[in-house]
Design a protein around this motif. Sequence first.
Motif, short mmCIF file in Angstrom:
data_model
loop_
_atom_site.label_atom_id
_atom_site.label_comp_id
_atom_site.label_asym_id
_atom_site.label_seq_id
_atom_site.Cartn_x
_atom_site.Cartn_y
_atom_site.Cartn_z
N TYR A 41 -16.25 61.65 37.89
CA TYR A 41 -15.16 61.33 38.81
C TYR A 41 -14.30 60.18 38.29
CZ TYR A 41 -12.92 60.63 43.37
OH TYR A 41 -12.01 60.53 44.39
N ASN A 42 -14.92 59.21 37.63
CA ASN A 42 -14.18 58.03 37.15
C ASN A 42 -13.52 58.25 35.80
OD1 ASN A 42 -14.86 56.54 39.44
ND2 ASN A 42 -16.70 55.70 38.51
N ALA A 43 -13.79 59.37 35.14
CA ALA A 43 -13.17 59.67 33.85
C ALA A 43 -11.80 60.30 34.11
CB ALA A 43 -14.04 60.61 33.04
N VAL A 44 -10.73 59.57 33.80
CA VAL A 44 -9.39 60.03 34.11
C VAL A 44 -8.51 59.97 32.87
CG1 VAL A 44 -9.42 59.51 36.58
CG2 VAL A 44 -8.83 57.71 34.95
N MET A 45 -7.43 60.74 32.90
CA MET A 45 -6.49 60.82 31.78
C MET A 45 -5.08 60.52 32.26
SD MET A 45 -6.39 64.99 31.41
CE MET A 45 -4.80 65.06 30.57
N ASP A 46 -4.22 60.10 31.35
CA ASP A 46 -2.82 59.83 31.67
C ASP A 46 -2.02 61.14 31.60
OD1 ASP A 46 -3.66 57.25 31.73
OD2 ASP A 46 -2.58 56.60 29.95
N LEU A 47 -0.96 61.22 32.41
CA LEU A 47 -0.05 62.36 32.40
C LEU A 47 1.30 61.91 31.88
CD1 LEU A 47 -0.68 63.67 36.04
CD2 LEU A 47 -2.13 63.97 34.04
N THR A 48 2.02 62.79 31.19
CA THR A 48 3.36 62.43 30.75
C THR A 48 4.24 62.18 31.97
OG1 THR A 48 4.10 64.73 30.67
CG2 THR A 48 3.14 63.81 28.64
N ALA A 49 5.10 61.18 31.87
CA ALA A 49 5.93 60.80 33.02
C ALA A 49 6.87 61.93 33.44
CB ALA A 49 6.74 59.55 32.66
N GLU A 50 7.41 62.66 32.45
CA GLU A 50 8.36 63.72 32.79
C GLU A 50 7.69 64.85 33.57
OE1 GLU A 50 7.21 64.05 28.38
OE2 GLU A 50 7.86 62.49 29.78
N PHE A 51 6.45 65.20 33.20
CA PHE A 51 5.74 66.24 33.94
C PHE A 51 5.40 65.77 35.34
CE2 PHE A 51 1.54 67.66 35.39
CZ PHE A 51 1.81 69.00 35.60
N TYR A 52 4.90 64.55 35.44
CA TYR A 52 4.50 64.02 36.74
C TYR A 52 5.69 63.93 37.70
CZ TYR A 52 3.15 60.51 40.20
OH TYR A 52 2.93 59.83 41.37
N LEU A 53 6.79 63.34 37.24
CA LEU A 53 7.95 63.16 38.11
C LEU A 53 8.58 64.49 38.50
CD1 LEU A 53 9.59 60.06 36.37
CD2 LEU A 53 8.31 60.10 38.52
N GLN A 54 8.65 65.42 37.55
CA GLN A 54 9.22 66.73 37.85
C GLN A 54 8.36 67.48 38.87
OE1 GLN A 54 9.86 69.19 34.40
NE2 GLN A 54 10.96 70.77 35.53
N THR A 55 7.05 67.37 38.74
CA THR A 55 6.16 68.04 39.69
C THR A 55 6.30 67.44 41.08
OG1 THR A 55 4.56 68.56 37.94
CG2 THR A 55 3.75 68.60 40.20
N VAL A 56 6.32 66.12 41.17
CA VAL A 56 6.48 65.47 42.47
C VAL A 56 7.79 65.89 43.12
CG1 VAL A 56 6.81 63.25 43.63
CG2 VAL A 56 5.01 63.50 41.91
N GLU A 57 8.86 65.89 42.35
CA GLU A 57 10.18 66.19 42.91
C GLU A 57 10.31 67.66 43.31
OE1 GLU A 57 14.83 65.12 41.96
OE2 GLU A 57 13.44 65.35 40.28
N GLU A 58 9.91 68.56 42.41
CA GLU A 58 10.12 69.99 42.68
C GLU A 58 9.14 70.55 43.71
OE1 GLU A 58 12.58 71.72 41.58
OE2 GLU A 58 13.39 70.26 40.18
#
Length: 484
Positions: free
Chosen positions: A278-295
Amino acid sequence: MADATRTFYQNPMNPLAGTEMGRTVAAMAELFERTTRVYSKPEWQIHDTLVGGLRVPVVDRTVMTKPFARLVHFERALPKERPANPRFLIVAPMSGHYATLLRGTVEALLPYAEVYITDWIDARLVPLTEGRFDLDDYVDYIIEMLHFLGPDTHVIGVCQPAVPVMMAAARMAHDEDPAAPASMTLMGGPIDTRVNPTGVNRLAESKGIDWFRDNAVMKVPFPHPGFMRDVYPGFLQLTGFMSMNLDRHLIAHKDFFWHLVKNDGDSAEKHRIFYDEYNAVMDLTAEFYLQTVEEVFINHSLPRGEITHRGLRLDMSKIRHTALLTVEGENDDISGVGQTRAAQTLCSSIPDDMRVHYLQPKVGHYGVFNGSRFRAEIAPRIIDFALTHGLQARERRAAQPSPASTDASGSKDEVPDPADAAPAPAPMAELTLAPPADPIEEAAMEAEHRAAELDLPHGVDEAASPAKGASGLMKALRKVKRKS
């Protein structure tokens, strides 16, 4: 320092190691060390599976490598003469956790299918020279992997990937791509977050995309390979996950502390196993993250019919030959009930006998793709759906002769394609398990669930295991039932 303190007070040469004070100090040190640790990516640790009563070795092999993902195949050592099983492409979430979070999903499908999974790469490990990765690239990756696997592949989108999986299916349908998936299973996905919105959905709408751009995006620090890449850090996502059920996480860590003090090794180890993942996490590219949140969460572009891929507006009604199974959890607090089912309305051109919706009682978001109820009640439905709508099943139905009807003038009506008229398990039905025949059978089923939760390794002597009570109870109850 915390790790050294724990080691000192657990050393058998230390006379305080076996005392309550020594265990208390060691427990405090371990709890502090685990809270501040940077967790690495977990291993798959899937070494074998049971196929038709035969236990066979399993090896996870990378069969395709891209800058931001690998395609992993769980290769089973099966006899060559064995008939082919359905082929699944599991699209893992790119939402902070690694693909290994779906270990239970893979294990449940392996006895019945060839399983492939998208293993997303931590964005902080991808150099800037590899370029961007956004939602369009995500869809391109899915399409490329489906081309690699070939026709008659069944795709599963777990949570966040439900949207790009639908986009990929619509794009392939628009292009009349022969590698379009035979079936599409969407599980706990945010297809239409306007339906029964959760706290996650309300947060996105209340803040707006500029707030996320200003507060949730950071640059990868030196010396990571992705130095200076804009990312949404995994530790922020983990903080968000934990804050949703903070009281439960605090209680779990308090219980872990007391398990260590009381020398309850089994309970403490279960805590370690869960939180290591559960505590093992990875970073996401900003463009993918922001586009997903917006769309997906702010503009609701998919249900509004405004979602695009490479400039082409995608029409979900173009999907005609890909069967659709949607799965939701009754207590899901991430993707509310009805959000995934919205795909059934959007994919209006799929025949009724090629679509099924299933609501799983008494499970939350995690239980939709993992746990005993997933293994016992959801996974069998996924396998059955794939067998019903796979290419081999269609070919068998097409080979069966169909009598042509004759009208009054003696001419014959056109015989419909059997593949298009194939029977379905339940057209757009809310599938629910039939209740047990009586209380004895109900108790036996509960015993089976408890035994499954223990996940005993193969070869363990049942008489020496804690599962004996559950297994013995199941047999005794059914024996009483037969006598009565």
